[in-house]
Design an enzyme around this catalytic site. Sequence first.
Site: not given
Ligand code: NAD
Ligand code: GLY
Length: 362
Positions: A119, A141, A183, A225, A235, A239, A243, A246, A250, A263
């Site tokens: 939890r 998130k 971003e 942010k 949101e 918030r 997007n 986005h 998407h 992305h």
């Molecule tokens: P990712 O986590 O897939 O990383 C991209 C690639 O880079 C992967 O292959 C990873 O292993 C590699 N990598 C990471 N750090 C590295 C480093 N320092 N050196 C070498 N390789 C490295 O992609 P991302 O773009 O970081 O994240 C995308 C995800 O984030 C999506 O799932 C999306 O939904 C999520 N997201 C979440 C929020 C949120 O608010 N929680 C906001 C935006 C995106």
């Molecule tokens: N990436 C959008 C949010 O965190 O709300």
Amino acid sequence: MLCVNVELKERSYPISIGEGLLQDASSYPLKSGDKVMIVSNPTVASYYLETVRKTLTTIGCSVESVLLPDGEKYKTLESLNLIFTALLKHNHGRDTTIIALGGGVIGDVAGFAAASYQRGVRFIQIPTTLLAQVDSSVGGKTAVNHELGKNMIGAFYQPSAVIIDTLTLNTLPKREVNAGLAEVIKYGTILDYPFFEWLEAHIDELVALNQESLKYCIARCCQIKADVVARDETEKGDRALLNLGHTFGHAIETHLGYGNWLHGEAVAVGSMMAAALSELLGDLSVEDVARLEKLFARANLPTVSPDAMQPEDYLPHMMRDKKVLAGKLRLVLLKSLGQAYVAADTDKELVLTAIRRCTQCD
Ligand code: NAD
Ligand code: GLY
């Protein structure tokens, strides 16, 4: 070291930004005797897991780790279960701390594990992609994907600290760096015109991973942010502005299949579509749109729709967006550069015209 605070009363937390923080014991809010589970993937672990483990061991923590397979397609309930299994096997109780070491995928899955294991246990983010450093590690998130939809199962769960070591970007593939810059550009475009101007002056330094520019830029994005999240954690309002692009983006990601376009690449094109629509509505000038396009192009990001997609392909995907209310499309649009708003019920023909403007053969 730069520091930004996310102000959420008793759930407030610091974001530390600097070079070499992974090796710096004082950047971790941990003490001798703390039990820690690091969640990472084989790619990131090969660069940074031993460094983090060594620093935590110096503090006196007991450290275990679990590696999830790398990639968006593993952002699943199965990966979440791998974390729970590792925690249970090693007898982690409610006093454990989960550390996410990786990009947004690792951060989102590890965060959901922290929100739900017994939890809720303590959670620290160590983001290693630019996207994760400026966006996903901040704001709480967390989610995994379901085969019927992205990020469909999750929780709002804030970390207790975010530790950003900007040197980790040196090993990140260039294409991923550029995707993160989409971003970054988003923040200036939606909420901060002076930052947009700063980006116009410094984008080449960011592309070249100049450390001073990166630290300033990441801190600025985190501050923007943090302010938005402090106003609207779950949101209900502002918030949604985060997007920009986005909803169009998407549609590109879904239509092409996840992983074909990153992305950030899809968000860049989506932002151009939102800008084109804002111009059609009389809010942005042709020059404003050209400035945005130039900034994305200088960050080596696409600004036109993928060849494999027709303008008519967008709307069916867009109507499944989480912002759609009562069958009405709600889009983030621009009153000016640096000032975004949520437009309710935008005319679909106008949306299509904006998409056509951002299509190669138009
Ligand atoms: P990712 O986590 O897939 O990383 C991209 C690639 O880079 C992967 O292959 C990873 O292993 C590699 N990598 C990471 N750090 C590295 C480093 N320092 N050196 C070498 N390789 C490295 O992609 P991302 O773009 O970081 O994240 C995308 C995800 O984030 C999506 O799932 C999306 O939904 C999520 N997201 C979440 C929020 C949120 O608010 N929680 C906001 C935006 C995106
Ligand atoms: N990436 C959008 C949010 O965190 O709300």
